[in-house]
Design a protein around this motif. Structure first.
Motif, PDB file in Angstrom:
ATOM      1  N   THR A   1      31.800  39.889  97.829  1.00  0.00           N
ATOM      2  CA  THR A   1      31.255  41.237  97.941  1.00  0.00           C
ATOM      3  C   THR A   1      29.830  41.165  98.463  1.00  0.00           C
ATOM      4  O   THR A   1      29.020  40.370  97.998  1.00  0.00           O
ATOM      5  N   ALA A   2      29.532  41.996  99.421  1.00  0.00           N
ATOM      6  CA  ALA A   2      28.174  42.042  99.944  1.00  0.00           C
ATOM      7  C   ALA A   2      27.245  42.592  98.879  1.00  0.00           C
ATOM      8  O   ALA A   2      27.450  43.683  98.362  1.00  0.00           O
ATOM      9  N   THR A   3      26.238  41.819  98.521  1.00  0.00           N
ATOM     10  CA  THR A   3      25.300  42.247  97.491  1.00  0.00           C
ATOM     11  C   THR A   3      24.009  42.697  98.143  1.00  0.00           C
ATOM     12  O   THR A   3      23.625  42.198  99.204  1.00  0.00           O
ATOM     13  N   PRO A   4      23.310  43.649  97.510  1.00  0.00           N
ATOM     14  CA  PRO A   4      22.071  44.134  98.101  1.00  0.00           C
ATOM     15  C   PRO A   4      21.100  42.992  98.345  1.00  0.00           C
ATOM     16  O   PRO A   4      20.913  42.120  97.499  1.00  0.00           O
ATOM     17  N   PHE A   5      20.488  42.974  99.491  1.00  0.00           N
ATOM     18  CA  PHE A   5      19.551  41.918  99.835  1.00  0.00           C
ATOM     19  C   PHE A   5      18.463  42.557 100.678  1.00  0.00           C
ATOM     20  O   PHE A   5      18.740  43.395 101.527  1.00  0.00           O
ATOM     21  N   PRO A   6      17.223  42.183 100.449  1.00  0.00           N
ATOM     22  CA  PRO A   6      16.145  42.822 101.202  1.00  0.00           C
ATOM     23  C   PRO A   6      16.354  42.688 102.709  1.00  0.00           C
ATOM     24  O   PRO A   6      16.687  41.618 103.189  1.00  0.00           O
ATOM     25  N   ILE A   7      16.208  43.781 103.420  1.00  0.00           N
ATOM     26  CA  ILE A   7      16.330  43.735 104.876  1.00  0.00           C
ATOM     27  C   ILE A   7      15.174  42.922 105.444  1.00  0.00           C
ATOM     28  O   ILE A   7      14.009  43.145 105.137  1.00  0.00           O
ATOM     29  N   THR A   8      15.507  41.945 106.241  1.00  0.00           N
ATOM     30  CA  THR A   8      14.512  41.020 106.756  1.00  0.00           C
ATOM     31  C   THR A   8      13.623  41.683 107.798  1.00  0.00           C
ATOM     32  O   THR A   8      14.082  42.393 108.674  1.00  0.00           O
ATOM     33  N   SER A   9      12.345  41.408 107.681  1.00  0.00           N
ATOM     34  CA  SER A   9      11.389  41.915 108.651  1.00  0.00           C
ATOM     35  C   SER A   9      10.688  40.728 109.289  1.00  0.00           C
ATOM     36  O   SER A   9       9.915  40.025 108.651  1.00  0.00           O
ATOM     37  N   LEU A  10      11.012  40.446 110.527  1.00  0.00           N
ATOM     38  CA  LEU A  10      10.443  39.313 111.239  1.00  0.00           C
ATOM     39  C   LEU A  10       9.855  39.801 112.557  1.00  0.00           C
ATOM     40  O   LEU A  10      10.199  40.868 113.047  1.00  0.00           O
ATOM     41  N   PRO A  11       8.972  39.014 113.145  1.00  0.00           N
ATOM     42  CA  PRO A  11       8.478  39.372 114.479  1.00  0.00           C
ATOM     43  C   PRO A  11       9.657  39.492 115.437  1.00  0.00           C
ATOM     44  O   PRO A  11      10.687  38.844 115.251  1.00  0.00           O
ATOM     45  N   PRO A  12       9.544  40.300 116.455  1.00  0.00           N
ATOM     46  CA  PRO A  12      10.671  40.473 117.385  1.00  0.00           C
ATOM     47  C   PRO A  12      11.013  39.169 118.087  1.00  0.00           C
ATOM     48  O   PRO A  12      10.137  38.374 118.428  1.00  0.00           O
ATOM     49  N   ALA A  13      12.307  38.963 118.310  1.00  0.00           N
ATOM     50  CA  ALA A  13      12.771  37.770 119.014  1.00  0.00           C
ATOM     51  C   ALA A  13      12.605  37.962 120.515  1.00  0.00           C
ATOM     52  O   ALA A  13      12.480  39.074 121.011  1.00  0.00           O
ATOM     53  N   ASP A  14      12.591  36.843 121.231  1.00  0.00           N
ATOM     54  CA  ASP A  14      12.580  36.900 122.686  1.00  0.00           C
ATOM     55  C   ASP A  14      14.020  37.056 123.153  1.00  0.00           C
ATOM     56  O   ASP A  14      14.826  36.134 123.034  1.00  0.00           O
ATOM     57  N   ASN A  15      14.369  38.232 123.658  1.00  0.00           N
ATOM     58  CA  ASN A  15      15.750  38.512 124.048  1.00  0.00           C
ATOM     59  C   ASN A  15      16.007  38.317 125.534  1.00  0.00           C
ATOM     60  O   ASN A  15      17.112  38.559 126.011  1.00  0.00           O
ATOM     61  N   ASN A  16      14.965  37.867 126.282  1.00  0.00           N
ATOM     62  CA  ASN A  16      15.152  37.512 127.693  1.00  0.00           C
ATOM     63  C   ASN A  16      15.970  38.553 128.460  1.00  0.00           C
ATOM     64  O   ASN A  16      16.943  38.231 129.137  1.00  0.00           O
ATOM     65  N   ASN A  17      15.560  39.810 128.311  1.00  0.00           N
ATOM     66  CA  ASN A  17      16.159  40.911 129.069  1.00  0.00           C
ATOM     67  C   ASN A  17      17.622  41.165 128.748  1.00  0.00           C
ATOM     68  O   ASN A  17      18.386  41.647 129.591  1.00  0.00           O
ATOM     69  N   LEU A  18      18.052  40.830 127.529  1.00  0.00           N
ATOM     70  CA  LEU A  18      19.391  41.196 127.097  1.00  0.00           C
ATOM     71  C   LEU A  18      19.509  42.716 127.060  1.00  0.00           C
ATOM     72  O   LEU A  18      18.546  43.411 126.720  1.00  0.00           O
ATOM     73  N   PRO A  19      20.663  43.263 127.401  1.00  0.00           N
ATOM     74  CA  PRO A  19      20.845  44.712 127.300  1.00  0.00           C
ATOM     75  C   PRO A  19      20.538  45.213 125.894  1.00  0.00           C
ATOM     76  O   PRO A  19      20.856  44.541 124.891  1.00  0.00           O
ATOM     77  N   VAL A  20      19.947  46.378 125.815  1.00  0.00           N
ATOM     78  CA  VAL A  20      19.529  46.932 124.523  1.00  0.00           C
ATOM     79  C   VAL A  20      20.717  47.060 123.574  1.00  0.00           C
ATOM     80  O   VAL A  20      20.609  46.755 122.383  1.00  0.00           O
ATOM     81  N   GLY A  21      21.855  47.478 124.095  1.00  0.00           N
ATOM     82  CA  GLY A  21      23.019  47.654 123.232  1.00  0.00           C
ATOM     83  C   GLY A  21      23.477  46.344 122.608  1.00  0.00           C
ATOM     84  O   GLY A  21      23.885  46.302 121.444  1.00  0.00           O
ATOM     85  N   ILE A  22      23.427  45.255 123.374  1.00  0.00           N
ATOM     86  CA  ILE A  22      23.849  43.951 122.852  1.00  0.00           C
ATOM     87  C   ILE A  22      22.852  43.434 121.820  1.00  0.00           C
ATOM     88  O   ILE A  22      23.237  42.904 120.765  1.00  0.00           O
TER      89      ILE A  22
END
Length: 531
Positions: free
Chosen positions: A116-137
């Motif tokens: 069962t998925a248990t509540p876990f703090p939503i992670t807050s990290l610096p943005p990753a380098d997505n190298n122009n990946l489409p926003v939807g992906i």
């Protein structure tokens, strides 16, 4: 010299340790039902689509032993969709076409309770380098990452960089990385080794086979050295891509939490010293990712995701993988299928805490993975391989040395390249089960010359040794014909090109395959003379 710990020779098992080494699909495994079997194998195949690509060849082609006694030889942590997908088709037959739909059925939850998925703090990290990946992906990837964090309970310590490549670029990356470290000479040696083991037909061109294999469809991979995920451009990001991404993100969390290379000692140097331990670690890693992926599919995948998964496997084909020697097909799947069963066993007895604890005390052999009840107490015996320099002078040269282990003993007995030498699966499995430890060495008389194989195996009990002896003797009769010497402790076979000896002394077995009986007897005398 210790055949298990101190040898610096890079054996074919060591080189192969990481190419989706291995799950072997047997119909009578401890999964409880064909339904669960199909789920586990489906997950296994997914893991191969996005596999951590390690740059050192000693960790690539199992995947172990080749992890992969596999082909060998360099178990490349391959990300070929083909390997995963094809293996599913091979293992599941008609079930493969509907594996995606089966996974999502409520019956799966009944047979293997999804965590069962248990509540876990939503992670807050610096943005990753997505190298122009489409926003939807990128949004979909971020969503899956948070879902895996919730399911598994590990907190990421750094962002994950991701990049899109064309299929050609991705394929070239994989082939260049592999072929740059794998020479024609190594491929010839590996082929000779696997041939004397009875796993490959003489003259099999491993290099050509690998090139063809890598030319098939590649889905993507996670490079744990660059800490970056590479994804195929133009494929979209539907149900199958999502589930495989979920599997690979588990590897990211494992690496950031336990340090796969240094913390778990899953690296080239350590795997050269102990390939059995590395196979156990690999199965722990891949089993965890496979079980967590199953949980993701059951908990988060949409009906559209599930339909896309089913449609993909219904239409999938992989002619190169399908043409692979049977032992390779079995070996590719080992860490996924048996790794998943190992994780289930730990979780059934102690929940995810028991799984997490295993990373601090990893399994040390394929035996512990195949028999979870033997973990962690039953450790391999250290077996010494005799010094054969008094018998084998130049031009004889040692080209391989290592530990075969229970898994490879099974493969040799049950999955030889000739159908007529393959022993019944139940017999081969039972024969290998009593393994306690072993050491083997392979020698060749000049480049491309005759090859010989020598091995000492120590079993848990004399009864176990007798059981192996009986099945190995049947194997020998099938491979070399009627034995010239045959009694309760020994069998000798002689053909125009090979001579083989199988000798039992108490709980120990000596197995020698050489070009002629004179050499075989000289080696046996040396093996039995030295302690």
């Amino acid at each position: 010299m210790s055949a298990t710990k101190s040898s610096t020779h890079v054996g074919f098992r060591d080189k192969a340790i990481t190419l989706a080494r291995r799950i072997y699909p047997q119909n009578n495994l401890r999964l409880g039902s064909d339904m669960v079997l199909s789920v586990v194998l489906w997950i296994a195949m997914q893991g191969l689509r996005f596999h951590p690509l390690r740059r050192d060849p000693a960790l690539r082609l199992k995947t172990g032993k080749i992890n992969l006694i596999m082909p060998s030889v360099k178990r490349i942590l391959l990300s070929c969709a083909i390997i995963l997908l094809a293996a599913i088709v091979v293992s599941l037959g008609s079930i493969a076409a509907s594996a995606g739909a089966l996974i999502l059925s409520n019956q799966v939850r009944v047979m293997r309770a999804t965590p069962t998925a248990t509540p876990f703090p939503i992670t807050s990290l610096p943005p990753a380098d997505n190298n122009n990946l489409p926003v939807g992906i990128t949004a979909r990837m971020d969503e899956i990452q948070q879902q895996i964090i919730q399911l598994r309970g590990f907190e990421p310590s750094k962002p994950l960089d991701r990049e899109l490549l064309t299929p050609g670029e991705l394929r070239q990356n994989v082939m260049t990385d592999f072929l740059a470290d794998y020479s024609l000479e190594e491929a010839r040696d590996d082929s000779a080794i696997l041939t004397v083991f009875g796993l490959l037909e003489p003259g099999f061109d491993l290099m050509a086979f690998y090139k063809e294999l890598y030319s098939e469809q590649i889905a993507g991979y996670y490079d744990d050295e660059l800490e970056e995920m590479f994804v195929v451009k133009g494929r979209g990001f539907g149900g199958q891509e999502s589930s495989t991404y979920a599997h690979e993100y588990v590897h990211v969390l494992q690496d950031q939490t336990f340090d796969i290379s240094e913390g778990l000692k899953f690296n080239p140097d350590d795997c050269k010293k102990d390939s059995e331990r590395c196979l156990g670690v690999q199965a722990l890693i891949e089993g965890d990712a496979s079980v967590t992926e199953q949980a993701w599919v059951s908990t988060y995948a949409s009906e559209q995701d599930r339909q896309e998964i089913s449609d993909f496997y219904s239409a999938f084909s992989s002619p190169v993988y399908d043409s692979a020697p049977t032992f390779m097909q079995q070996d590719f799947l080992f860490p996924y299928r048996y790794g998943a069963e190992f994780i289930y066993s730990l979780r059934d007895h102690g929940g995810w805490d028991a799984v997490n604890a295993a990373y601090l005390n990893p399994p040390v052999s394929a035996e512990q993975i195949l028999h979870p009840e033997r973990y962690p107490e039953d450790k391999p015996l250290l077996v010494e391989m005799a010094d054969l320099s008094n018998v084998l002078n130049p031009p004889w040269l040692e080209i391989d040395r290592g530990v075969m282990g229970e898994w490879y003993l099974y493969l040799i007995l049950a999955h030889g390249y000739l159908p007529e030498i393959r022993q019944p699966d139940t017999n081969a499995r039972a024969a290998a089960t009593g393994w306690g430890g072993d050491a083997y060495a392979v020698y060749q008389k000049g480049a491309g010359g005759p090859t010989l194989y020598t091995q000492k195996i120590v079993f848990e009990t004399e009864t176990d040794a007798v059981e192996f002896q009986e099945t190995a003797a049947a194997y020998g009769d099938s491979r070399w014909g009627i034995a010239e010497v045959s009694n309760s402790s020994r069998k000798d076979w002689v053909t125009d090109t090979e001579a083989a000896i199988l000798l039992r002394e108490g709980s120990s077995i000596y197995w020698i395959v050489s070009p002629d009986s004179e050499i075989a007897n000289s080696i046996l005398a040396e093996l039995t003379r030295q302690p």
